[in-house]
Design an enzyme around this catalytic site. Structure first.
Site, PDB file in Angstrom:
ATOM      1  N   PHE A 234       0.852  -1.186   0.000  1.00  0.00           N
ATOM      2  CA  PHE A 234       0.000   0.000   0.000  1.00  0.00           C
ATOM      3  C   PHE A 234       0.899   1.252   0.000  1.00  0.00           C
ATOM      4  O   PHE A 234       1.914   1.274   0.683  1.00  0.00           O
ATOM      5  CB  PHE A 234      -0.895  -0.041   1.239  1.00  0.00           C
ATOM      6  CG  PHE A 234      -1.944   1.029   1.271  1.00  0.00           C
ATOM      7  CD1 PHE A 234      -3.068   0.927   0.468  1.00  0.00           C
ATOM      8  CD2 PHE A 234      -1.797   2.137   2.084  1.00  0.00           C
ATOM      9  CE1 PHE A 234      -4.036   1.922   0.490  1.00  0.00           C
ATOM     10  CE2 PHE A 234      -2.764   3.133   2.104  1.00  0.00           C
ATOM     11  CZ  PHE A 234      -3.888   3.023   1.307  1.00  0.00           C
TER      12      PHE A 234
ATOM     13  N   ASP B 119       2.226  -5.246   8.368  1.00  0.00           N
ATOM     14  CA  ASP B 119       1.051  -4.382   8.334  1.00  0.00           C
ATOM     15  C   ASP B 119      -0.176  -5.278   8.234  1.00  0.00           C
ATOM     16  O   ASP B 119      -0.398  -5.939   7.215  1.00  0.00           O
ATOM     17  CB  ASP B 119       1.137  -3.432   7.134  1.00  0.00           C
ATOM     18  CG  ASP B 119      -0.006  -2.432   7.137  1.00  0.00           C
ATOM     19  OD1 ASP B 119      -1.106  -2.791   7.623  1.00  0.00           O
ATOM     20  OD2 ASP B 119       0.177  -1.308   6.650  1.00  0.00           O
TER      21      ASP B 119
END
Ligand SMILES: *Cc1c(COP(=O)(O)O)cnc(C)c1O
Length: 416
Positions: free
Chosen positions: A130, A202
């Site tokens: 991301f 993450d």
């Protein structure tokens, strides 16, 4: 139009009828007539949240005023909510703190990881990560004089065999947010450790979606957000997990007063608090933390192994619907059909993804898209049904066949 092949129709009914998690849907306030498949961007409103927020605002804040910090234990909310998240990610109490955004927590986590390996010069991240994760890896690298290497998870072993002795930390997500591909968090963590590097994960697309074992897998640090599968509300606080073995030597770059050993002593110099409390930064966002705390009660008594099994059933069923109803119309699956490599979403590719997702929303099916050609359907086993998946596939087929959408590509700068 709107004919449903009998076989998939019957299968949806049968799978929903035997779904032991079906009653959990009542823990969410989903609008009537909407199929919501965007809970991996913004989770829907849990029924437990509005009464708690009303109480927090009117009674705790409105009447309690400053005294509420102690009377209602607001001060400890970051570690208390952190522990509640810890239960979902396989972390013992005292290893997770909630607050701030994922981006801020990433900066703290990557900075702390680099500080734990001061003699190494590289940070490794995924070119498909991301954007904020990549940007923050660059920011931390600039600040500490390191270099970033972008290495796909599939190529990590090979890369580490060559340059592993220079790698301070590997920063990955277990889920590709575009395709929904699931990576092997535990194997990648072991690979990082064999090279003497730290593993920073993450968990934005993982926490609450399937079982995780932070402690047992030996993960060093992890972050994640509160507003996707955890349904903590727009901009909900994120979290940071730190393995117990790193607490004494943990030096996060954002050394705010809340992480001080004696925050109310207002000392001249910063002395980190013992334990995970040193990862606190400033005044905690109490309204959002308590909304998130209430939202997490949607997981009370829920077995994440069962959540995983149902999620795979939902995504597997949707892939079957897509194969039968949508493949003939030019849709291809970007999500692996192998359940071991599939997270909690299905992504389909189509050149008109943008217009199709907008048209779907007009027909009561909320999904989202990722440029240039991905339609993304997130499932949450706490409330999604197989019937929802069938409805989404059938409406998408009908819209496509009727040409009832805008085929122009996404306009630049559009928020998706
Ligand atoms: C959603 C998401 C984020 C969001 O970061 P914010 O700081 O909350 O905007 C970060 N990383 C990943 C992998 C995500 O999926």
């Amino acid at each position: 139009m709107t004919t449903v092949p009998a076989a998939v129709g019957e299968q949806a009914g049968a799978l929903d009828a035997e779904d032991a998690l079906a009653p959990l849907r009542d823990r969410f306030l989903l609008p009537e007539g909407v199929v919501y498949l965007d809970g991996n961007s913004l989770g829907p409103l849990p029924a437990a949240v509005p009464p708690v927020l009303t109480d927090v605002v009117h009674r705790q804040w409105g009447e309690g005023l400053i005294g509420a910090w102690t009377e209602h234990d607001w001060w400890d909310a970051p570690v208390r909510v952190g522990d509640a998240i810890g239960r979902l990610i396989g972390a013992a109490p005292g290893r997770t703190v909630a607050g701030d955004s994922t981006s801020v927590q990433l900066f703290n986590a990557l900075g702390a990881a680099a500080a734990l390996r001061p003699d190494r010069t590289l940070l490794v991240t995924d070119p498909g990560h991301f954007p904020t994760d990549r940007y923050l890896a660059e920011a931390v690298a600039r600040q500490r004089g390191l270099r970033v290497r972008q290495v796909r998870p599939a190529d990590l072993e090979r890369f580490l065999a060559e340059e592993g002795d220079q790698v301070a930390a590997v920063s990955y997500s277990p889920v590709d947010y575009r395709t929904g591909e699931l990576y092997d968090l535990e194997a990648l963590t072991r690979a990082a450790h064999r090279a003497g590097a730290l593993a920073v994960w993450d968990l934005c697309h993982a926490a609450g979606a399937f079982p995780l074992r932070m402690d047992d897998a030996g993960v060093d640090l992890a972050v994640g957000c509160g507003y996707k599968f955890l349904s903590g509300g727009p901009g909900a606080p994120a979290f940071l997990y730190v393995a117990r073995r790193h607490h004494e030597n943990l030096h996060t770059p954002l050394t705010g007063w809340s992480g001080h050993a004696d925050p109310f002593g207002l000392a001249q110099d910063y002395v980190p608090a013992p334990g995970i409390a040193r990862a606190r930064i400033g005044t905690p966002p109490i309204l959002s933390l308590l909304a998130l705390e209430a939202a997490l009660t949607a997981f009370d008594g829920v077995d994440l192994e069962q959540v995983r099994a149902k999620s795979l059933s939902l995504t597997g069923f949707f892939l079957r619907c897509a194969e039968e109803l949508l493949a003939p119309l030019g849709f291809t699956a970007a999500t692996p059909s192998d359940p071991a490599r599939r997270a909690s979403q299905v992504s389909l590719r189509h050149p008109h993804a943008y217009g199709l997702v907008r048209a779907l929303a007009r027909h009561g099916v909320v999904a989202d898209m990722r440029a240039p050609d991905i339609l993304r359907f997130g499932v949450n086993a706490l409330y999604t049904t197989h019937q929802d998946m069938l409805t989404a596939a059938v409406r998408l087929r009908d819209i496509t066949v009727a040409g009832d959408y805008d085929p122009t590509p996404q306009e630049p700068g559009a928020v998706t």
